[in-house]
Motif scaffolding. Sequence first.
Motif, PDB file in Angstrom:
ATOM      1  N   ASP A 359       0.842  -1.192   0.000  1.00 39.86           N
ATOM      2  CA  ASP A 359       0.000   0.000   0.000  1.00 39.86           C
ATOM      3  C   ASP A 359       0.877   1.241   0.000  1.00 39.86           C
ATOM      4  N   GLU A 404       1.316   4.102  -5.765  1.00 38.82           N
ATOM      5  CA  GLU A 404       1.026   2.687  -5.535  1.00 38.82           C
ATOM      6  C   GLU A 404       1.919   1.794  -6.396  1.00 38.82           C
ATOM      7  N   TYR A 436      -1.173  -8.503  -2.783  1.00 38.95           N
ATOM      8  CA  TYR A 436      -2.436  -7.774  -2.772  1.00 38.95           C
ATOM      9  C   TYR A 436      -2.179  -6.269  -2.831  1.00 38.95           C
ATOM     10  N   ASP A 438      -4.420  -2.299  -3.588  1.00 37.58           N
ATOM     11  CA  ASP A 438      -5.777  -1.733  -3.592  1.00 37.58           C
ATOM     12  C   ASP A 438      -5.972  -0.638  -4.639  1.00 37.58           C
ATOM     13  N   ASN A 439      -5.061  -0.589  -5.632  1.00 42.32           N
ATOM     14  CA  ASN A 439      -5.190   0.417  -6.685  1.00 42.32           C
ATOM     15  C   ASN A 439      -5.248  -0.276  -8.042  1.00 42.32           C
ATOM     16  N   TYR A 478      -6.309  -7.752  -6.682  1.00 38.08           N
ATOM     17  CA  TYR A 478      -6.938  -6.549  -6.117  1.00 38.08           C
ATOM     18  C   TYR A 478      -7.508  -6.853  -4.741  1.00 38.08           C
ATOM     19  N   CYS A 479      -7.299  -5.909  -3.827  1.00 38.07           N
ATOM     20  CA  CYS A 479      -7.811  -6.030  -2.460  1.00 38.07           C
ATOM     21  C   CYS A 479      -8.509  -4.716  -2.103  1.00 38.07           C
ATOM     22  N   PRO A 480      -9.773  -4.756  -1.657  1.00 33.23           N
ATOM     23  CA  PRO A 480     -10.465  -3.508  -1.272  1.00 33.23           C
ATOM     24  C   PRO A 480      -9.693  -2.776  -0.179  1.00 33.23           C
ATOM     25  N   THR A 481      -9.767  -1.467  -0.203  1.00 31.36           N
ATOM     26  CA  THR A 481      -9.023  -0.649   0.752  1.00 31.36           C
ATOM     27  C   THR A 481      -9.351  -1.000   2.198  1.00 31.36           C
ATOM     28  N   MET A 484      -7.160  -3.814   3.351  1.00 36.52           N
ATOM     29  CA  MET A 484      -5.732  -3.690   3.078  1.00 36.52           C
ATOM     30  C   MET A 484      -4.948  -3.627   4.384  1.00 36.52           C
ATOM     31  N   ASP A 487      -2.271  -0.901   5.157  1.00 39.29           N
ATOM     32  CA  ASP A 487      -2.733   0.443   5.475  1.00 39.29           C
ATOM     33  C   ASP A 487      -2.149   0.914   6.806  1.00 39.29           C
TER      34      ASP A 487
END
Length: 508
Positions: A359, A404, A436, A438-439, A478-481, A484, A487
């Motif tokens: 991230d 990212e 993974y 998230d962008n 892809y991983c939703p924010t 993540m 983060d």
Amino acid sequence: MSPDAPGWEHAMKEEMDSLKENDTFELTTLPEGRKTVGGRWVYALKENAERGKIFKARYVAKGYNQTEGIDYHETFAPTANLTSVRALMQIAAQNDFFVHQIDVKTAYLHAPIEEDIYLEQPEGFEETSDIGDKLVYKLKKSLYGLKQSGRNWYELLNDYLEQNNFERNQSDHCVYRKQIENETIIVIIWVDDLIIAASSEDQLNSFKEKMKSKFNMKDLGKISYFLGIQFEQKEGEIKMNQKMYILKMLERFGMSNCKPKATHSELKVECDKNEGENNNEIENPKEYRELVGSLIYAMTCTRTDISWIVSKLSQTLAKPKTHDLVAAKHVLRYLKGTADYELCFKKTDKTLSLIAFSDSDWASSEEDRRSTSGYCFSLTEQGPVISWKSKKQPTVALSTCEAEYIGLANTTQESMYLTQLLNGMDSSVYTCTTMYGDNQGAIALSRNPVNRSRSKHIDVKYHFIRDAVSEGKIHIVYCPTEDMVADVLTKSVSKIKILKFKCFLFGN
């Protein structure tokens, strides 16, 4: 206590007897044109549960007097990466390995020395020649304090392990592995401390006996305390924590009775920096630097959750201000309430494989508008993490996608390092890392060599990620924010988010 006390006299005599037993020196006259390096006594008073106070004395060389090219040449000696230690704990838990620790007594005194180095005799232990001439020590073995002693000891131990059919890891030169049919033994070296993980007790005991026959060893049994880290072993589980280290740190900085905090920093860290008393420079920055240094060690060993704030505090070491000290003490208050957090490596039903979360927080620094990248790696879907980093990017990113993308490139670099490390430690084969992000734009950019106006300026060095994707070394998903995990490594987060990701970060 004065070094002239009886306890110190006995300790000094023990040290001199040890130097003679190891054949560390020979007495000779000082050749014309040569100078002595010089020596001094170093004293330590240690507490022992059984014996009480123990007096320790060591006669060391004044290495700062050495002349390069005459008294020493190469000095570098590697030490194990803590990532290797954590990876070994997961592998050991997964394969039910026996994990023990041994310590080499007076390790440096075992290693021969190539250069001709002369040392003054210690006061009170002088000897003269038959005709009364002054004598000096000509060193035959490495002595503590010499610049090359660490390197000499490492080379001696490396040669001995390779003679016994151990293979040195290509990524971490302090990790060794030996495979005998279905039996495995892995050794990690940290100067004179060795961690041994073996698939059977017979292999473990056989290795210990070989080491004892060559060196003066102390068998510490099951690993329980190493480099300020406490270990706890159960069937199919190994835990690592720094509770004792954290409590000592709180006591050292007068925060033992502080009120705990639920987060490692305020959500609005940048606020009020340029206003009022918080903008004043600290009169004595030494304490602040010592505090941040102590936090760095906790973060490096086991505390992933404080990586971002510690990285941010480290950027102000030159001229710390009042608000920086307040933020550092906030971290201590967080650690007070979370001192029991520990990395818990458990045996799983699935095969171990590398999983990464990457991230970036775009333009998060108000001073220079540079972004912050963070990543973490685990060998299981449940955690805990074995490698992590939070770092400000070296260049200014012009978009979230670019930030990212740079973060993914950094994660890919670590992935390649870990893949090579693990393939040299484990019998399993590690080929592809599931990564993974998230962008969506950065993921697309890594898969396709597009040349759009928003990405054509990105440095070529970051595009090697495309080769890693096409060669199957990494697989980006892809991983939703909101899911993540990384983060936590890029910004200040709420208590809810810390608790949400705690299970993966620490494995419990």
